[in-house]
Design an enzyme around this catalytic site. Structure first.
Site, mmCIF file in Angstrom:
data_model
loop_
_atom_site.group_PDB
_atom_site.id
_atom_site.type_symbol
_atom_site.label_atom_id
_atom_site.label_comp_id
_atom_site.label_asym_id
_atom_site.label_seq_id
_atom_site.Cartn_x
_atom_site.Cartn_y
_atom_site.Cartn_z
ATOM 1 N N GLY A 8 0.812 -1.214 0.000
ATOM 2 C CA GLY A 8 0.000 0.000 0.000
ATOM 3 C C GLY A 8 0.846 1.264 0.000
ATOM 4 N N ALA A 9 1.958 1.235 -0.736
ATOM 5 C CA ALA A 9 2.876 2.383 -0.722
ATOM 6 C C ALA A 9 2.653 3.320 -1.900
ATOM 7 C CB ALA A 9 4.321 1.891 -0.705
ATOM 8 N N GLY A 12 -0.419 7.766 0.834
ATOM 9 C CA GLY A 12 -0.553 7.817 2.287
ATOM 10 C C GLY A 12 0.718 7.510 3.056
ATOM 11 N N ILE A 13 0.531 6.830 4.163
ATOM 12 C CA ILE A 13 1.636 6.548 5.086
ATOM 13 C C ILE A 13 2.657 5.606 4.450
ATOM 14 C CG2 ILE A 13 2.109 5.332 7.254
ATOM 15 C CD1 ILE A 13 -0.778 6.565 8.048
ATOM 16 N N GLY A 14 2.151 4.640 3.678
ATOM 17 C CA GLY A 14 3.048 3.694 3.013
ATOM 18 C C GLY A 14 3.979 4.405 2.047
ATOM 19 N N SER A 131 -3.484 0.040 14.373
ATOM 20 C CA SER A 131 -4.077 1.346 14.677
ATOM 21 C C SER A 131 -4.333 1.419 16.172
ATOM 22 C CB SER A 131 -5.410 1.469 13.931
ATOM 23 O OG SER A 131 -6.213 2.464 14.523
ATOM 24 N N TYR A 156 -13.416 -2.765 11.237
ATOM 25 C CA TYR A 156 -12.066 -2.177 11.144
ATOM 26 C C TYR A 156 -11.280 -2.474 12.423
ATOM 27 C CZ TYR A 156 -8.279 1.222 10.655
ATOM 28 O OH TYR A 156 -7.034 1.816 10.567
HETATM 29 N N1 LIG Z 1 -4.393 7.528 8.469
HETATM 30 C C1 LIG Z 1 -4.606 7.242 9.746
HETATM 31 O O1 LIG Z 1 -4.997 8.125 10.535
HETATM 32 C C2 LIG Z 1 -4.370 5.860 10.263
HETATM 33 C C3 LIG Z 1 -4.560 5.615 11.615
HETATM 34 C C4 LIG Z 1 -4.327 4.371 12.138
HETATM 35 C C5 LIG Z 1 -3.863 3.353 11.305
HETATM 36 N N2 LIG Z 1 -3.702 3.586 9.981
HETATM 37 C C6 LIG Z 1 -3.213 2.473 9.147
HETATM 38 O O2 LIG Z 1 -2.182 2.918 8.295
HETATM 39 C C7 LIG Z 1 -2.149 2.107 7.115
HETATM 40 C C8 LIG Z 1 -2.034 2.997 5.885
HETATM 41 O O3 LIG Z 1 -3.209 3.748 5.753
HETATM 42 P P1 LIG Z 1 -3.239 5.237 5.170
HETATM 43 O O4 LIG Z 1 -3.777 6.104 6.220
HETATM 44 O O5 LIG Z 1 -1.944 5.572 4.523
HETATM 45 O O6 LIG Z 1 -4.410 5.075 4.090
HETATM 46 P P2 LIG Z 1 -4.442 5.313 2.500
HETATM 47 O O7 LIG Z 1 -3.886 6.641 2.164
HETATM 48 O O8 LIG Z 1 -5.838 5.017 2.099
HETATM 49 O O9 LIG Z 1 -3.465 4.193 1.976
HETATM 50 C C9 LIG Z 1 -3.821 2.842 2.035
HETATM 51 C C10 LIG Z 1 -3.046 2.076 1.010
HETATM 52 O O10 LIG Z 1 -3.514 0.718 1.015
HETATM 53 C C11 LIG Z 1 -3.690 0.309 -0.332
HETATM 54 N N3 LIG Z 1 -4.690 -0.747 -0.460
HETATM 55 C C12 LIG Z 1 -6.011 -0.690 -0.165
HETATM 56 N N4 LIG Z 1 -6.606 -1.839 -0.484
HETATM 57 C C13 LIG Z 1 -5.638 -2.650 -0.986
HETATM 58 C C14 LIG Z 1 -5.617 -3.969 -1.502
HETATM 59 N N5 LIG Z 1 -6.740 -4.694 -1.615
HETATM 60 N N6 LIG Z 1 -4.443 -4.470 -1.931
HETATM 61 C C15 LIG Z 1 -3.326 -3.747 -1.879
HETATM 62 N N7 LIG Z 1 -3.268 -2.495 -1.411
HETATM 63 C C16 LIG Z 1 -4.420 -1.957 -0.969
HETATM 64 C C17 LIG Z 1 -4.107 1.587 -1.069
HETATM 65 O O11 LIG Z 1 -3.747 1.511 -2.421
HETATM 66 P P3 LIG Z 1 -4.832 1.369 -3.609
HETATM 67 O O12 LIG Z 1 -6.194 1.675 -3.057
HETATM 68 O O13 LIG Z 1 -4.355 2.294 -4.634
HETATM 69 O O14 LIG Z 1 -4.667 -0.050 -3.991
HETATM 70 C C18 LIG Z 1 -3.221 2.612 -0.381
HETATM 71 O O15 LIG Z 1 -1.971 2.704 -1.005
HETATM 72 C C19 LIG Z 1 -3.424 1.245 7.158
HETATM 73 O O16 LIG Z 1 -3.097 -0.050 7.588
HETATM 74 C C20 LIG Z 1 -4.280 1.924 8.214
HETATM 75 O O17 LIG Z 1 -5.148 1.024 8.865
HETATM 76 C C21 LIG Z 1 -3.934 4.823 9.444
#
Ligand SMILES: NC(=O)c1ccc[n+]([C@@H]2O[C@H](COP(=O)([O-])OP(=O)(O)OC[C@H]3O[C@@H](n4cnc5c(N)ncnc54)[C@H](OP(=O)(O)O)[C@@H]3O)[C@@H](O)[C@H]2O)c1
Length: 281
Positions: A8-9, A12-14, A131, A156
């Protein structure tokens, strides 16, 4: 130079995690779904994109197969990709509830299939991104897929608790260094659906959020210095933002009996069996 996969890079965070690791001169593989976003991110940071859909076990198997052929060795796997609060119950290609399927089962299968490459490394490491909301999670073994009752946030929280149970159990079962991390609350695309009202509410809930780059810091810290069984997150109030620091996971996350039960079910559901290890602790 380490060989590193960040799931998921493409955003976002990735993305910020991969950017930092690529800047340090590592060979970074961006494992994400869409070609356009994946290749664009890879080009920007000097990484490689390899297609991976965690919601499709055939795609997970193809990814692992191609990776093993091409690289053979994996020094660091960052299980970061995720989906949050899918409004109505959706299924993955294999019929799993989407949040449990992508966030937990997809990463469970991926890690298991990549074990030979992690074991080929001199010190293979896995960072699993959870999370702070794992603390509200409960593994509902009677209704894991939300068939009887689906709650978008409940599903979630369950999946993020599963990440914790998985990361700790992985460390107990293998000789790999398995570390947990969470980003606090960060501005990303997570939970956005295109529904304007809902997306505004989500943005409001994240008013005090930190940047995605800051959200990546606990993950990077876990990747570099974390030891098996440790967890990292921001050190501010409620672990929402701040500098990366060691944190404690919830008692439910440390429940070994639940972890073992979840592990057995995850092997059953994915068909990926971890077997015995050459370097078990
Ligand atoms: N943001 C926050 O406040 C927060 C808080 C706590 C934990 N987290 C955790 O941090 C991690 C990253 O989240 P983020 O906030 O950076 O969200 P994000 O911006 O939505 O990024 C999520 C990434 O996951 C990928 N993804 C989604 N479905 C997928 C699938 N079926 N196969 C492969 N890749 C997939 C998306 O890519 P595509 O959709 O382009 O495939 C995207 O690159 C997650 O595990 C989330 O639970 C985030």
């Amino acid at each position: 130079m380490s060989v590193i996969i960040v799931t998921g890079a493409s955003g976002g965070i990735g993305y910020h995690t991969a950017l930092d690791l690529a800047r340090q001169g590592n060979q970074v593989i961006i494992a994400a779904r869409g070609r356009e976003r994946g290749e664009a991110a890879a080009t920007r940071i000097g990484a490689v994109w390899q297609p991976l859909d965690l919601g499709d076990l055939t795609s997970v198997r193809r990814f692992a197969h191609d990776f093993l052929q091409r690289y053979g060795r994996l020094d660091l796997l960052i299980n970061n990709a995720g989906v949050m609060a899918v409004p109505r119950r959706e299924l993955t290609t294999d019929g799993f509830e989407r949040q449990f399927g992508v966030n937990h089962l997809g990463h469970f299968a991926l890690t298991g299939l990549l074990l030979p490459a992690l074991e080929a490394s001199d010190g293979g490491r896995v960072v699993t991104v959870t999370s702070g909301l794992h603390r509200r999670g409960r593994i509902d073994f009677d209704d894991l897929m939300g068939e009887r009752r689906y709650r978008q946030f409940g599903a979630y929280c369950q999946s993020k608790l599963a990440n914790v149970l998985f990361g700790l159990e992985l460390g107990r079962r293998t000789g790999l260094t398995s570390v947990l991390a969470h980003p606090g609350v960060a501005h990303t695309d997570l939970a956005r659906t295109g529904d304007r009202v809902r997306d505004v509410l989500i943005r409001l809930a994240r008013l005090s959020a930190q940047s995605a780059a800051d959200g990546a810091r606990p993950i990077l810290r876990a990747a570099v210095e974390g030891r098996t069984g440790e967890a990292y997150g921001p050190d501010g109030i409620g672990e929402r933002r701040g500098a990366p620091a060691r944190i404690e996971v919830s008692p439910a996350g440390r429940d070994q009996a639940v972890a073992e039960r979840l592990w057995a079910i995850s092997e059953e559901l994915t068909g990926v069996r971890y077997g015995t290890f050459t370097s078990a602790q």
